[in-house]
Design an enzyme around this catalytic site. Structure first.
Site, PDB file in Angstrom:
ATOM      1  N   GLY A  15      12.173 -33.942  27.184  1.00 34.60           N
ATOM      2  CA  GLY A  15      11.354 -33.986  25.964  1.00 34.60           C
ATOM      3  C   GLY A  15       9.896 -33.741  26.294  1.00 34.60           C
ATOM      4  N   ARG A  76      16.413 -29.166  28.249  1.00 39.16           N
ATOM      5  CA  ARG A  76      17.286 -30.121  28.945  1.00 39.16           C
ATOM      6  C   ARG A  76      18.465 -29.287  29.429  1.00 39.16           C
ATOM      7  NH1 ARG A  76      15.791 -33.918  24.403  1.00 39.16           N
ATOM      8  NH2 ARG A  76      14.382 -35.375  25.397  1.00 39.16           N
ATOM      9  N   ASP A 107      13.415 -39.141  33.263  1.00 38.47           N
ATOM     10  CA  ASP A 107      14.584 -39.457  34.084  1.00 38.47           C
ATOM     11  C   ASP A 107      15.396 -38.268  34.599  1.00 38.47           C
ATOM     12  OD1 ASP A 107      14.887 -42.024  34.500  1.00 38.47           O
ATOM     13  OD2 ASP A 107      16.446 -42.368  32.984  1.00 38.47           O
ATOM     14  N   THR A 129       6.640 -38.571  29.584  1.00 34.80           N
ATOM     15  CA  THR A 129       7.499 -38.848  28.435  1.00 34.80           C
ATOM     16  C   THR A 129       6.784 -39.836  27.526  1.00 34.80           C
ATOM     17  OG1 THR A 129       9.468 -40.044  27.665  1.00 34.80           O
ATOM     18  CG2 THR A 129       8.832 -40.464  29.926  1.00 34.80           C
ATOM     19  N   ASP A 131       8.055 -41.995  25.831  1.00 40.41           N
ATOM     20  CA  ASP A 131       8.784 -43.276  25.751  1.00 40.41           C
ATOM     21  C   ASP A 131       8.241 -44.347  26.703  1.00 40.41           C
ATOM     22  OD1 ASP A 131      10.415 -41.825  24.067  1.00 40.41           O
ATOM     23  OD2 ASP A 131      11.924 -41.419  25.596  1.00 40.41           O
ATOM     24  N   ASP A 133       9.358 -45.113  29.458  1.00 45.59           N
ATOM     25  CA  ASP A 133      10.530 -45.902  29.858  1.00 45.59           C
ATOM     26  C   ASP A 133      10.947 -45.655  31.310  1.00 45.59           C
ATOM     27  OD1 ASP A 133      11.364 -43.304  29.506  1.00 45.59           O
ATOM     28  OD2 ASP A 133      13.236 -43.826  28.496  1.00 45.59           O
ATOM     29  N   ARG A 175      13.577 -43.578  22.459  1.00 43.59           N
ATOM     30  CA  ARG A 175      14.956 -43.559  22.973  1.00 43.59           C
ATOM     31  C   ARG A 175      15.505 -44.983  22.990  1.00 43.59           C
ATOM     32  NH1 ARG A 175      17.450 -39.243  25.088  1.00 43.59           N
ATOM     33  NH2 ARG A 175      15.506 -38.170  25.503  1.00 43.59           N
TER      34      ARG A 175
HETATM   35  O1  F6P Z   1      12.329 -38.833  25.358  1.00 40.94           O
HETATM   36  C1  F6P Z   1      11.494 -38.436  24.332  1.00 40.94           C
HETATM   37  C2  F6P Z   1      12.206 -38.473  23.019  1.00 40.94           C
HETATM   38  O2  F6P Z   1      11.304 -38.026  22.010  1.00 40.94           O
HETATM   39  C3  F6P Z   1      12.808 -39.811  22.620  1.00 40.94           C
HETATM   40  O3  F6P Z   1      11.871 -40.716  22.113  1.00 40.94           O
HETATM   41  C4  F6P Z   1      13.838 -39.397  21.611  1.00 40.94           C
HETATM   42  O4  F6P Z   1      14.893 -40.342  21.543  1.00 40.94           O
HETATM   43  C5  F6P Z   1      14.318 -38.080  22.161  1.00 40.94           C
HETATM   44  O5  F6P Z   1      13.305 -37.604  23.036  1.00 40.94           O
HETATM   45  C6  F6P Z   1      14.579 -37.023  21.118  1.00 40.94           C
HETATM   46  O6  F6P Z   1      15.117 -35.919  21.745  1.00 40.94           O
HETATM   47  P1  F6P Z   1      15.135 -34.453  21.130  1.00 40.94           P
HETATM   48  O7  F6P Z   1      13.772 -33.873  21.269  1.00 40.94           O
HETATM   49  O8  F6P Z   1      16.127 -33.736  21.940  1.00 40.94           O
HETATM   50  O9  F6P Z   1      15.512 -34.592  19.685  1.00 40.94           O
END
Ligand code: F6P
Length: 354
Positions: A15, A76, A107, A129, A131, A133, A175
């Protein structure tokens, strides 16, 4: 410094997060300052597989420090997890004289970094990120900007809630982690914050909202972390039904992933980007650059991953086998410190949320 580096690659993966561009810039400028060429790799690990890349000069990273998203794009990449994908990626590195890589992301990005290192391409990770996290680091690039965006959005919701005597339940990203929800919940003066990490007494929260309404309070903000699955929207309905306060629901979602990075994110990107290149050129690999107690340090990625699993309660059998007793004790102490910090902050939030 080892002089074997002719060229290093830089990529962003997972992300996107505000400040990734500032990190790409710092990596590029630091490497060039050391006489090492930089290959910008597009769309994360996918760019390594497809050989989608460009040799960067100083000017390629001009005017990007203020930009959200990532000029290198992100992905990803599932193919990268396969032997065939990995083989192609290594071939691309060899063919393009990429002697090392700086990978910016979360991660999944670090797992890829370990795989590359194991196959002879030294790789250093930078945490990026929203998050926040990644357990090994106190801070990951993008967190501050994302939280400031949440604050801006929720402050606006509060204005209109006050005018109309309403409640707004706001779901924020993160997340499985509640860092964004917890810190922004405090910063916007939320009446309640709902997180996966801490028990939430729904009945008590509803009673509190009713009692506050009786004291003349007109606006109510409730922040819910997205990790509390299938909860926020239903809770908004429940608040309306049980308290009689008209309640709206907002999911901020990806809006908090964009935007110009804050000072904190730009600064962290500069410090971490510079450190990542120095580590690589010093012959180090499989490390993640971390902020710990305001210092920039580096941690073995595998150690960091196990620490992360320990903190999140996702350790698998055998995960800790390679670590000494002392290391495991250190990990446990660190996890305890982090969760104590989190619990304390949640307690503060609840104490001052009236
Ligand atoms: O890891 C960053 C994040 O924005 C999270 O907060 C969220 O759960 C996820 O990515 C959303 O992923 P995507 O961009 O694939 O919808």
């Amino acid at each position: 410094m080892s002089m074997k580096f002719r060229r290093i690659g830089v990529l962003t993966s997972g992300g996107d997060a505000p400040g990734m561009n500032a990190a790409v810039r710092a990596v590029t400028r630091t490497a060039i300052a050391h006489g090492v060429e930089v290959m910008g790799i597009y769309e994360g690990y996918k760019g390594l597989i497809n050989e989608n890349m460009k040799l960067f000069g100083d000017r390629d990273v001009s005017n990007i420090i203020n930009l959200g998203g990532t000029i290198l794009y992100s992905d990803r990449c599932l193919e990268f997890k396969t032997e065939e994908g990995m083989r192609k990626a290594i071939e691309t590195c060899r063919k393009n004289m990429i002697d090392g890589i700086v990978a910016i992301g979360g991660d999944g990005t670090f797992r890829g970094a370990t795989d590359l290192t194991a196959r002879g391409i030294p790789t250093i990770g930078i945490p990026g990120t929203i998050d926040n996290d990644i357990t090994s680091t106190d801070y990951s690039i993008g967190f501050d900007t994302a939280m400031n965006t949440v604050i801006q959005m929720v402050d606006r919701l509060r204005d209109t809630c006050e005018s109309h005597a309403r409640c707004n339940v706001v779901e924020v990203m993160g997340r499985n982690a509640g860092y964004i929800a917890l810190e922004t919940g405090i910063a916007v003066g939320a009446t309640a914050i709902v997180l996966r990490e801490c028990p939430f007494d729904e009945a008590a929260a509803l009673e509190k909202i009713k009692a506050l309404k009786a004291t003349g309070k007109r606006n109510f903000i409730v922040i819910v972390a997205e990790g509390v699955e299938n909860y926020s929207e239903g809770f908004a309905k429940k608040i309306q039904a049980e308290t009689g306060i008209e309640t709206k629901f907002a999911r901020l979602a990806h809006v908090v992933r964009g935007g110009s990075p804050t000072l904190r994110d730009r600064l962290m990107a500069a410090r971490m980007g510079e450190e990542a290149v120095n580590l690589l050129l010093d012959g180090k690999s499989n490390l993640v650059v971390c902020e710990r107690d305001s210092k920039i340090v580096a941690m073995d990625i595998t150690y960091g991953q196990m620490l992360d699993r320990m903190y999140k309660g996702t350790l698998k059998d055998g995960d800790l086998d390679r670590f000494s007793e002392a290391e495991i004790e250190d990990m446990k102490a660190f996890c305890k410190m982090r969760s104590d910090w989190f619990d304390k902050l949640y307690q503060v939030a609840n104490t001052i949320s009236n």
